[in-house]
Design an enzyme around this catalytic site. Structure first.
Site, PDB file in Angstrom:
ATOM      1  N   LYS A 423     -24.036   5.770  78.496  1.00 46.93           N
ATOM      2  CA  LYS A 423     -24.036   5.586  77.042  1.00 46.93           C
ATOM      3  C   LYS A 423     -23.238   6.718  76.401  1.00 46.93           C
ATOM      4  O   LYS A 423     -23.475   7.894  76.677  1.00 46.93           O
ATOM      5  CB  LYS A 423     -25.470   5.572  76.521  1.00 46.93           C
ATOM      6  CG  LYS A 423     -25.586   5.479  75.004  1.00 46.93           C
ATOM      7  CD  LYS A 423     -27.052   5.539  74.564  1.00 46.93           C
ATOM      8  CE  LYS A 423     -27.177   5.644  73.048  1.00 46.93           C
ATOM      9  NZ  LYS A 423     -28.579   5.766  72.605  1.00 46.93           N
ATOM     10  N   ASP A 428     -25.138   9.802  66.193  1.00 45.94           N
ATOM     11  CA  ASP A 428     -25.858   8.873  65.333  1.00 45.94           C
ATOM     12  C   ASP A 428     -25.894   9.545  63.970  1.00 45.94           C
ATOM     13  O   ASP A 428     -26.531  10.593  63.805  1.00 45.94           O
ATOM     14  CB  ASP A 428     -27.286   8.666  65.853  1.00 45.94           C
ATOM     15  CG  ASP A 428     -27.491   7.271  66.386  1.00 45.94           C
ATOM     16  OD1 ASP A 428     -26.589   6.455  66.244  1.00 45.94           O
ATOM     17  OD2 ASP A 428     -28.563   7.007  66.945  1.00 45.94           O
ATOM     18  N   LYS A 452     -33.879   6.606  59.734  1.00 46.58           N
ATOM     19  CA  LYS A 452     -35.101   7.272  60.155  1.00 46.58           C
ATOM     20  C   LYS A 452     -35.274   8.538  59.313  1.00 46.58           C
ATOM     21  O   LYS A 452     -34.309   9.237  59.025  1.00 46.58           O
ATOM     22  CB  LYS A 452     -35.021   7.667  61.628  1.00 46.58           C
ATOM     23  CG  LYS A 452     -34.825   6.495  62.569  1.00 46.58           C
ATOM     24  CD  LYS A 452     -34.596   6.960  63.985  1.00 46.58           C
ATOM     25  CE  LYS A 452     -33.261   7.661  64.149  1.00 46.58           C
ATOM     26  NZ  LYS A 452     -32.953   7.977  65.545  1.00 46.58           N
ATOM     27  N   ASP A 465     -26.710  12.038  72.079  1.00 47.22           N
ATOM     28  CA  ASP A 465     -26.809  10.612  72.368  1.00 47.22           C
ATOM     29  C   ASP A 465     -25.703  10.146  73.313  1.00 47.22           C
ATOM     30  O   ASP A 465     -25.639   8.959  73.645  1.00 47.22           O
ATOM     31  CB  ASP A 465     -26.775   9.803  71.068  1.00 47.22           C
ATOM     32  CG  ASP A 465     -27.750   8.638  71.100  1.00 47.22           C
ATOM     33  OD1 ASP A 465     -28.609   8.607  71.998  1.00 47.22           O
ATOM     34  OD2 ASP A 465     -27.666   7.754  70.222  1.00 47.22           O
ATOM     35  N   ASP A 525     -30.261   0.874  64.624  1.00 48.76           N
ATOM     36  CA  ASP A 525     -30.491   2.130  65.333  1.00 48.76           C
ATOM     37  C   ASP A 525     -30.699   1.904  66.830  1.00 48.76           C
ATOM     38  O   ASP A 525     -30.759   2.851  67.596  1.00 48.76           O
ATOM     39  CB  ASP A 525     -31.695   2.867  64.735  1.00 48.76           C
ATOM     40  CG  ASP A 525     -31.794   4.302  65.251  1.00 48.76           C
ATOM     41  OD1 ASP A 525     -30.742   4.895  65.529  1.00 48.76           O
ATOM     42  OD2 ASP A 525     -32.920   4.809  65.382  1.00 48.76           O
ATOM     43  N   GLU A 527     -28.547   0.940  68.875  1.00 51.02           N
ATOM     44  CA  GLU A 527     -27.124   0.674  69.075  1.00 51.02           C
ATOM     45  C   GLU A 527     -26.661   0.936  70.497  1.00 51.02           C
ATOM     46  O   GLU A 527     -25.694   0.339  70.965  1.00 51.02           O
ATOM     47  CB  GLU A 527     -26.305   1.525  68.097  1.00 51.02           C
ATOM     48  CG  GLU A 527     -26.022   2.959  68.523  1.00 51.02           C
ATOM     49  CD  GLU A 527     -27.279   3.814  68.664  1.00 51.02           C
ATOM     50  OE1 GLU A 527     -27.267   4.762  69.467  1.00 51.02           O
ATOM     51  OE2 GLU A 527     -28.274   3.550  67.974  1.00 51.02           O
ATOM     52  N   ARG A 529     -27.857   0.187  73.408  1.00 49.09           N
ATOM     53  CA  ARG A 529     -27.907  -0.973  74.293  1.00 49.09           C
ATOM     54  C   ARG A 529     -26.811  -1.985  73.959  1.00 49.09           C
ATOM     55  O   ARG A 529     -26.359  -2.733  74.834  1.00 49.09           O
ATOM     56  CB  ARG A 529     -29.293  -1.615  74.212  1.00 49.09           C
ATOM     57  CG  ARG A 529     -29.648  -2.207  72.872  1.00 49.09           C
ATOM     58  CD  ARG A 529     -31.137  -2.441  72.721  1.00 49.09           C
ATOM     59  NE  ARG A 529     -31.892  -1.196  72.647  1.00 49.09           N
ATOM     60  CZ  ARG A 529     -33.215  -1.120  72.532  1.00 49.09           C
ATOM     61  NH1 ARG A 529     -33.926  -2.226  72.478  1.00 49.09           N
ATOM     62  NH2 ARG A 529     -33.827   0.041  72.465  1.00 49.09           N
TER      63      ARG A 529
END
Length: 672
Positions: A423, A428, A452, A465, A525, A527, A529
């Protein structure tokens, strides 16, 4: 506009300008931002058709002013010393312009210089200026060069008491620290050292309450020894795991740094019961821990300390070519882990998707005898119908990059084809609404429009991330050095940012992945996957036998397993055993989780093939079940959720998690 033209043509620093036009509304602000960059001009309009028309008018005034100034004999053009041929964004409602010396187009581009910035990207044969020129150098931050520790490791069969140097470190278990009725050590090595020191070692250990527990250490400078200092480092109740010996190496590195040791030696209080194979893995784990313990990522600090340790001797763990080879392997993997740490530690204003792709390309060019690199831009991904991935990337000004490195041994047949998929969300988006109200100042971090808020949001850590991609590229770097035979490995990363803008995905949108399956986005959020979906389809299309994907995917996995253990999801028992063996060799912690098929019911959509998130319960399981939809049934597949161990809160730094295990897994599947 009349002011900006002369400013640009006479300034020795400014070479680009961006106007951001905001319509006046209840909460919007009117701003004009003058941003200096290097490669071109753009005017961006945000808002209504009236704002578009206003932007067109401004563009005309600006271009006229610039043309007038650039034609002056006393001015000079600063765009890479090129002729005054520029490209501008054309707006809806803007009249056609005819300004001498200025050319207009619907695309963003730089001047006609043949030299291109790393922030420029290609579409066909034309070089396009990235929207994010100014943002990519936000804060004028450039990382300092920090050298990976270079240590001369050597294995020697000598008496530890006779070793000469700055620091002799002895690994001891709680059992080794046992004493007889006269407070003398039972362990033969400790007894010999204590005798050489006139009983001061046993006396000091009692006074310091040193019992050999894991994490304990004691360093003494005492007369009577060939070494300047002697250190005892606790291994706990037993010392049979790679994890324990790597921890010993890190504690040894800390002792070496604190004493400013230039030369050091390590040994174990008890080695007679350790097999030769175990001695090799023990020395490798200690060497790895030492290198990782010595390294400090000071690239973004104004000052940094360089370690002074230059040589480490391994005493009593064997000697010869076999252990020397094992120590070299530990050095190669540790260098790759440090590389992975640096990627995760790098802030998002430095490590954009484009820069991550450049780092991947450097690996391929460094090991060009075994690596090839394919970097796909948005247009190429669109041709491959990667709608799921591109849907996530759509909101960001930084263009996405799909990264594919392929390792093929330089000689011999290939018996197994593997794929590692990571990933690669470089950020984010953190969104600041503080200026919206004078009375209430608050911050939120978001994954697209599903914002969030509050404690636990980890705004400043959203850069990690891309930890899965760091593990994949770190493994690629190690594989390039080790060069295992008989195995082909594909390293795949769908790199992009998940941001907020008018071009981004909205909750309820439907995206189509490259295998034709449709996804209703009920949470922007979730995202990661979505990007992995197209990456997994791409990996299967390479004809691989096995795939492992790694991602900082769910907070649910952190809740279940804590910050030190990664969750493993796979329908293949054989693949689970392989990774378990690899993890045992690397010293990293994994735990196999269930793939409960009945939970898929919560992932069904009324308008598409599936939604991208289910309920809160079993969130890491439903995420894994989602990914399973994009893997060919003939391919063995594993998903690793590493959201917990990617980061060390105590050290406030990345861990480099996953790299050691991936390298060991590749070696298990090779002919070596």
């Amino acid at each position: 506009a009349q002011l900006v033209g002369p400013f640009l043509t006479h300034s020795s620093r400014a070479a680009a300008v961006s106007f951001y036009l905001y319509p006046i509304g209840q909460t919007a602000r009117v701003e004009s931002l003058l941003i200096t960059a290097r490669w071109g001009f753009t005017i961006k309009s945000i808002g209504s058709p009236a704002a578009e028309k206003m932007a067109g008018s401004l563009l005309h005034s600006f271009a006229t002013s610039f043309s007038s100034c650039s034609s002056s004999s006393s001015s000079r053009l600063l765009l890479s010393h090129s002729p005054p041929s520029l490209f501008f964004t054309r707006f809806r409602g803007a009249a056609a312009f005819a300004v001498p010396g200025v050319r207009f187009s619907r695309v963003l581009a730089s001047s006609s210089s043949s030299s291109r910035s790393p922030l420029c990207y290609r579409r066909g044969q034309r070089s396009h200026m990235a929207h994010s020129i100014a943002r990519a150098t936000l804060g004028l931050t450039q990382p300092n060069a920090v050298d990976v520790p270079k240590i001369a490791f050597a294995a020697k069969e000598i008496d530890a008491v006779e070793w000469k140097g700055d620091l002799l470190a002895v690994g001891v278990t709680e059992k080794d620290m046992a004493k007889d009725e006269s407070s003398k050590f039972d362990n033969s090595l400790l007894k010999k050292l204590d005798s050489q020191l006139g009983g001061l070692l046993s006396e000091a250990s009692s006074e310091e309450d040193f019992t050999g527990k894991a994490g304990q250490s004691m360093v003494l400078r005492l007369p009577g020894m060939s070494s300047k200092r002697i250190g005892l480092i606790g291994l706990g109740q037993s010392s049979s795991t790679t994890f324990a010996f790597r921890g010993f190496g890190e504690a040894f590195a800390a002792a070496a740094k604190s004493t400013q040791a230039n030369s050091a030696a390590v040994t174990l209080a008890t080695t007679s019961s350790i097999s030769n194979d175990s001695k090799l893995s023990t020395a490798s784990a200690i060497a790895s821990g030492t290198l990782l313990g010595l390294y400090e990522d000071t690239r973004y600090k104004s000052e940094g300390k360089k370690p002074v340790l230059k040589s480490v001797d391994f005493v009593g763990l064997g000697s010869g070519a076999e252990i020397e080879k094992k120590l070299k392997y530990a050095e190669d993997v540790s260098t790759a882990v440090i590389f992975g740490k640096e990627l995760v530690n790098s802030p998002a204003n430095v490590l954009t998707p484009v820069v991550l792709a450049e780092e991947a390309s450097k690996i391929a060019s460094t090991y060009s005898d075994v690596f090839t690199a394919t970097i796909l831009d948005a247009e190429k991904c669109e041709e491959l119908k990667m709608g799921s991935y591109l849907g996530v990337a759509a909101a960001s000004a930084n263009p996405p990059r799909f990264i594919h490195l392929c390792y093929k041994p330089s000689s011999g047949p290939v018996k197994t084809k593997l794929a590692l998929v990571g990933k690669g969300l470089t950020f984010d988006r953190f969104f600041d609404y503080s200026a919206m109200s004078e009375k209430a100042v608050f911050y939120v971090c978001s994954g697209g429009y599903n914002i969030k808020t509050g404690a636990g949001c980890s705004i400043e850590l959203m850069k990690f991330d891309m930890g899965g991609s760091a593990a994949v590229l770190g493994a690629a770097k190690a594989i390039g050095q080790v060069k295992p035979p008989g195995v082909e490995v594909h390293f795949i990363v769908a790199a992009c940012e998940n941001m907020i803008s008018g071009t981004g995905m909205r909750p309820g949108d439907v995206v189509t992945a490259s295998n034709g399956k449709t996804i209703e986005v009920n949470n922007t959020d979730a995202e990661g996957r979505l990007t992995l979906a197209d990456a997994l389809v791409y990996a299967c299309n390479q004809g691989v036998d096995k795939i492992i994907d790694l991602a900082t995917l769910t907070g649910a996995c952190v809740v279940a397993l804590g910050p030190s253990i990664a969750g493993v999801f796979t329908p293949s028992d054989d693949l689970a055993k392989e990774v378990s063996t690899a993890a045992e060799a690397s010293g990293e912690k994994f735990w196999r989780m269930p793939l409960e098929e009945s939970y898929w019911e919560s992932m069904k959509s009324g308008v598409a093939d599936m939604v991208n998130t289910g309920g809160r319960q079993g969130g890491s399981i439903t995420a894994a079940l989602f990914l399973k939809q994009f893997v060919d049934e003939k391919v063995q597949w594993m998903h690793i959720d590493m959201a917990g161990p990617v980061w060390n809160d105590k050290k406030r730094a990345a861990t480099g998690f996953g790299i050691g295990t991936l390298v060991e897994w590749v070696l298990l599947n090779s002919s070596s």
